[in-house]
Design an enzyme around this catalytic site. Structure first.
Site, PDB file in Angstrom:
ATOM      1  N   GLN A 165     110.212 -93.182  37.157  1.00  0.00           N
ATOM      2  CA  GLN A 165     109.291 -93.287  38.571  1.00  0.00           C
ATOM      3  C   GLN A 165     108.164 -92.265  38.695  1.00  0.00           C
ATOM      4  OE1 GLN A 165     113.377 -93.185  41.088  1.00  0.00           O
ATOM      5  NE2 GLN A 165     111.627 -93.173  42.364  1.00  0.00           N
ATOM      6  N   HIS A 166     107.272 -92.299  39.583  1.00  0.00           N
ATOM      7  CA  HIS A 166     106.376 -91.491  40.118  1.00  0.00           C
ATOM      8  C   HIS A 166     104.965 -91.292  39.058  1.00  0.00           C
ATOM      9  CE1 HIS A 166     109.536 -90.149  42.673  1.00  0.00           C
ATOM     10  NE2 HIS A 166     110.436 -89.813  41.755  1.00  0.00           N
ATOM     11  N   ASP A 215     113.337 -96.769  37.708  1.00  0.00           N
ATOM     12  CA  ASP A 215     114.458 -96.857  36.793  1.00  0.00           C
ATOM     13  C   ASP A 215     115.785 -96.321  37.650  1.00  0.00           C
ATOM     14  OD1 ASP A 215     113.975 -93.731  35.217  1.00  0.00           O
ATOM     15  OD2 ASP A 215     113.784 -94.116  37.430  1.00  0.00           O
TER      16      ASP A 215
HETATM   17  O1  LIG Z   1     111.903 -88.555  39.003  1.00  0.00           O
HETATM   18  C1  LIG Z   1     113.013 -89.177  38.780  1.00  0.00           C
HETATM   19  C2  LIG Z   1     113.442 -89.876  40.013  1.00  0.00           C
HETATM   20  O2  LIG Z   1     112.921 -89.482  41.035  1.00  0.00           O
HETATM   21  C3  LIG Z   1     113.282 -89.617  37.505  1.00  0.00           C
HETATM   22  O3  LIG Z   1     114.890 -90.179  37.776  1.00  0.00           O
HETATM   23  C4  LIG Z   1     112.399 -90.258  36.642  1.00  0.00           C
HETATM   24  O4  LIG Z   1     112.593 -91.729  37.093  1.00  0.00           O
HETATM   25  C5  LIG Z   1     112.756 -90.241  35.426  1.00  0.00           C
HETATM   26  O5  LIG Z   1     113.920 -91.033  35.029  1.00  0.00           O
HETATM   27  P1  LIG Z   1     114.565 -90.904  33.355  1.00  0.00           P
HETATM   28  O6  LIG Z   1     113.778 -90.924  32.510  1.00  0.00           O
HETATM   29  O7  LIG Z   1     115.644 -89.765  33.488  1.00  0.00           O
HETATM   30  O8  LIG Z   1     115.513 -92.148  33.378  1.00  0.00           O
END
Ligand SMILES: O=C(CO)[C@@H](O)[C@H](O)COP(=O)(O)O
Ligand SMILES: Nc1ncnc2c1ncn2[C@@H]1O[C@H](COP(=O)(O)OP(=O)(O)O)[C@@H](O)[C@H]1O
Length: 468
Positions: free
Chosen positions: A70-71, A222
Site C-alpha cells: 500500500q501507500h 496487499d
Molecule cells: O503499509 C502497510 C499497511 O498500511 C504495509 O502492510 C504495506 O502494505 C507493505 O506490506 P508488506 O510488504 O509487508 O506485505
C-alpha cells in the site's frame, strides 16, 4: 470444457508472487515468485520486470488482478512517465510533512473523521508534500499520482485508464472510506494544486484486458488482498508477519481513531478494514539471526530453548524507526543484559517476544476500537517460524490459528479476478485453508517487560513527542 483459471499477483515490499487458481474453488495449479529491490524507495520498473518474469502464468488465466504494497507514491508526468522512484510505505522521510499536514488540515480528529486515519510518513499524501518541498521541479512535472497496484494494473491493461480500488485508495490520506469520495483539497494542500487521481473502480469491476483478452480486475492493497484470500469473517483478526507487521479485521462500519494508532481503511469487498501496521516485523527475526550468525530455522530452535522473558533480556524492535506507535526517529534498544542471560537462546527469544509484543499491542488497540478478536489468524512469511507460532498464544493471551502457509495476498487477488470474471454480487466462495491451532499459558510478565522499555525509551528517544 476445462475450468477457467484466474491469476493473482502480490507485488509486496521485497518480492513479486503470483498464483494461478481454478476460478471455481481457488485450487492453486501453479505459482511463481521473483525478488525485486526492497528498501524504502523503488522504481516501479523493477516491479514490472519481476512481474514480467511470471507472465506465463498470466497468459493461462481468463482473468487477473494485482494486489500490492500500500501507500507507495508513483508520480507520473503528462506523458505517463514515472518522475522518480516510488517512495514506499516504509520510508519515514516525510514524517515532518505528516505532522505539518495534520495541523494544517484541522488536526488528528478531523483527519480521522474525513479520511479514517491520522497520517504518518507511510501515507501517500505526506510523500506528495515531501516531494513538493524537497523536489519542486519533480512536483511541477507531476500530473498524476498512482499507488503501486494501480500502476501495475494500468501497465498490464496497456494504459487504458487510471484506476484504483476502495481498499488501496483508503491508504492515500486523500480519499474518504466513509463517503467513498476523494478529498481534492488534501491533495492540493500536499502538492500545491490538483492533479489527476485514478478512478475508484467497483470491487468486482473489469478495468481492462490483457493483450490476449484476459480480464483485469481492479486490484487492491496487499492487506485487503490478504483479507479476501483468507475469507476473513467478522470477528476474525488477522496478524500478518511480513516485511510489515499488520493486524486487521473486516467491519461493516468505518473506523476513525484520532489517536492515529488504528488506520480506518476500506476492504476489497465494499466493507471496511481497521488496521494497524508496524514498520518492523519479519526483519526483526532476520536481523537477530544475522547478529547471532544462524539461520531462521536455528533462530526458532534457539528461541524455543529459552524460557519466557529471555531471562530479563528485552528488545525494543524499532530497528528502522517505527510507524505504530508513530516513532519515526526511534531505534532498536536491547536492555536487561547481564553475564547470566547473555546467551544466543535469550537473544533469539527476545527477538521473537519483541515482534509478538509489538503485535499484541496492536491487537489491544484494535480491541479498544471495538474489534475484539473471536479468532486470531497468523499469516505471512514470519508465521512459518515454529517459535513465532508457539510463543504467539503466550504473548497474545489467546489461542492462535495458523492457516496452511500460502500466498494469501495473491490468493485474494486471484479471488477478486474470479469475482470480476463471474460478475456476481459477491465474490466466489473458495475452499478455506486448513488451520493448525496453537495455544499456551499466558506470560503477562513478558509484555510488562516490553511495555516498560517501550514507554521508557519514548521519553528519551523521541524528544519531539509531547509527553503525557
Ligand atoms: O503499509 C502497510 C499497511 O498500511 C504495509 O502492510 C504495506 O502494505 C507493505 O506490506 P508488506 O510488504 O509487508 O506485505
Ligand atoms: N521460516 C521463517 N522464519 C522467520 N521469518 C521468515 C521465515 N520464512 C520467511 N520469513 C520472512 O518472511 C518475510 C517475507 O514474508 P512475506 O509475508 O512474503 O512478506 P512481504 O509480503 O512483505 O514480502 C521475509 O522477511 C522473510 O525473512
Amino acid at each position: 470444457m476445462t475450468e477457467a483459471l484466474v491469476a493473482g499477483v502480490d507485488s509486496s515490499t521485497q518480492s513479486t508472487k503470483i498464483v494461478l487458481c481454478r476460478a471455481g474453488d481457488g485450487t492453486v495449479v501453479d505459482e511463481f515468485a521473483a525478488p525485486h529491490p526492497d528498501g524504502t524507495e523503488c522504481h516501479p520498473s523493477h516491479w514490472e520486470s519481476a512481474l514480467d518474469k511470471g507472465r506465463h502464468l498470466l497468459e493461462r488465466a481468463a482473468a487477473v488482478a494485482v494486489a500490492a504494497q500500500q501507500h507507495g507514491m508513483v508520480a507520473l508526468d503528462g506523458a505517463g512517465k514515472v518522475v522518480r522512484p516510488a517512495l514506499l510505505w516504509n520510508d519515514t522521510r516525510s514524517a515532518p510533512q505528516a505532522t505539518r499536514l495534520t495541523g494544517e488540515l484541522g488536526g488528528p480528529a478531523r483527519w480521522a473523521e474525513l479520511t479514517g486515519s491520522v497520517p504518518v510518513a507511510s501515507f501517500t499524501v505526506t510523500k506528495l508534500r515531501w516531494m513538493a518541498e524537497h523536489e519542486p521541479e519533480l512536483a511541477a512535472r507531476t500530473e498524476a499520482v498512482l499507488l503501486p497496484h494501480d500502476w501495475l494494473t494500468w501497465r498490464l491493461g496497456e494504459r487504458r485508464e487510471l484506476t484504483t480500488d476502495r481498499g488501496d485508495a483508503s491508504g492515500t490520506g486523500y480519499w474518504s472510506p466513509a463517503t467513498g469520495t476523494y478529498l481534492p483539497e488534501f491533495v492540493s494542500a500536499a502538492i500545491g494544486r490538483e492533479i489527476e487521481l485514478p478512478r475508484v473502480a467497483a470491487p468486482n469491476e473489469i478495468v481492462g484486458e490483457l493483450p490476449g483478452g484476459a480480464a483485469i480486475g481492479p486490484g487492491t492493497g496487499d492487506n485487503m488482498g490478504a483479507a479476501l484470500g483468507l475469507g476473513l469473517l467478522p470477528g476474525d483478526v488477522a496478524v500478518s508477519v511480513g516485511t510489515s507487521g499488520t493486524v486487521f479485521a473486516v467491519s461493516e462500519v468505518p473506523a476513525a481513531d484520532p489517536s492515529g494508532m488504528v488506520a480506518g481503511f476500506a476492504d476489497a469487498t465494499g466493507r471496511f478494514m481497521p488496521l494497524l501496521a508496524t514498520l518492523n516485523a519479519a526483519r526483526i527475526l532476520s536481523s537477530a539471526a544475522s547478529m547471532i550468525g544462524c539461520s531462521l530455522a536455528e533462530l526458532s530452535e534457539l528461541a524455543l530453548a529459552a524460557t519466557p522473558g529471555a531471562g530479563g533480556l528485552t528488545l525494543l524492535p524499532y530497528l528502522d524507526g517505527e510507524r505504530t506507535p508513530n516513532r519515526p526517529d526511534a531505534s532498536g534498544t536491547l536492555t536487561g543484559l547481564t553475564t547470566r542471560n547473555a546467551t544466543r537462546e535469550n537473544l533469539a527469544r527476545a527477538a521473537v517476544e519483541a515482534l509478538l509484543s509489538s503485535l499484541a499491542d496492536a491487537i489491544d488497540h484494535l480491541a479498544a476500537q471495538g474489534v475484539r478478536p473471536r479468532r486470531v489468524l497468523l499469516i505471512g512469511g514470519g508465521a512459518k517460524s515454529e517459535a513465532v507460532r508457539r510463543i504467539a498464544p503466550q504473548i497474545f493471551g489467546m489461542p492462535v490459528a495458523v492457516p496452511a502457509p500460502a500466498e494469501y495476498v495473491a490468493l485474494g487477488a486471484a479471488r477478486q479476478a474470479a469475482w470480476a470474471l463471474a460478475g456476481t454480487p459477491a465474490p466466489p466462495v473458495w475452499s478455506a485453508q486448513p488451520v493448525q491451532e496453537y495455544d499456551g499459558p499466558p506470560t503477562p510478565h513478558v509484555r510488562e517487560q516490553y511495555a516498560e522499555l517501550r514507554d521508557r525509551t519514548a521519553r528519551w528517544q523521541d524528544p519531539r513527542e509531547e509527553q503525557p
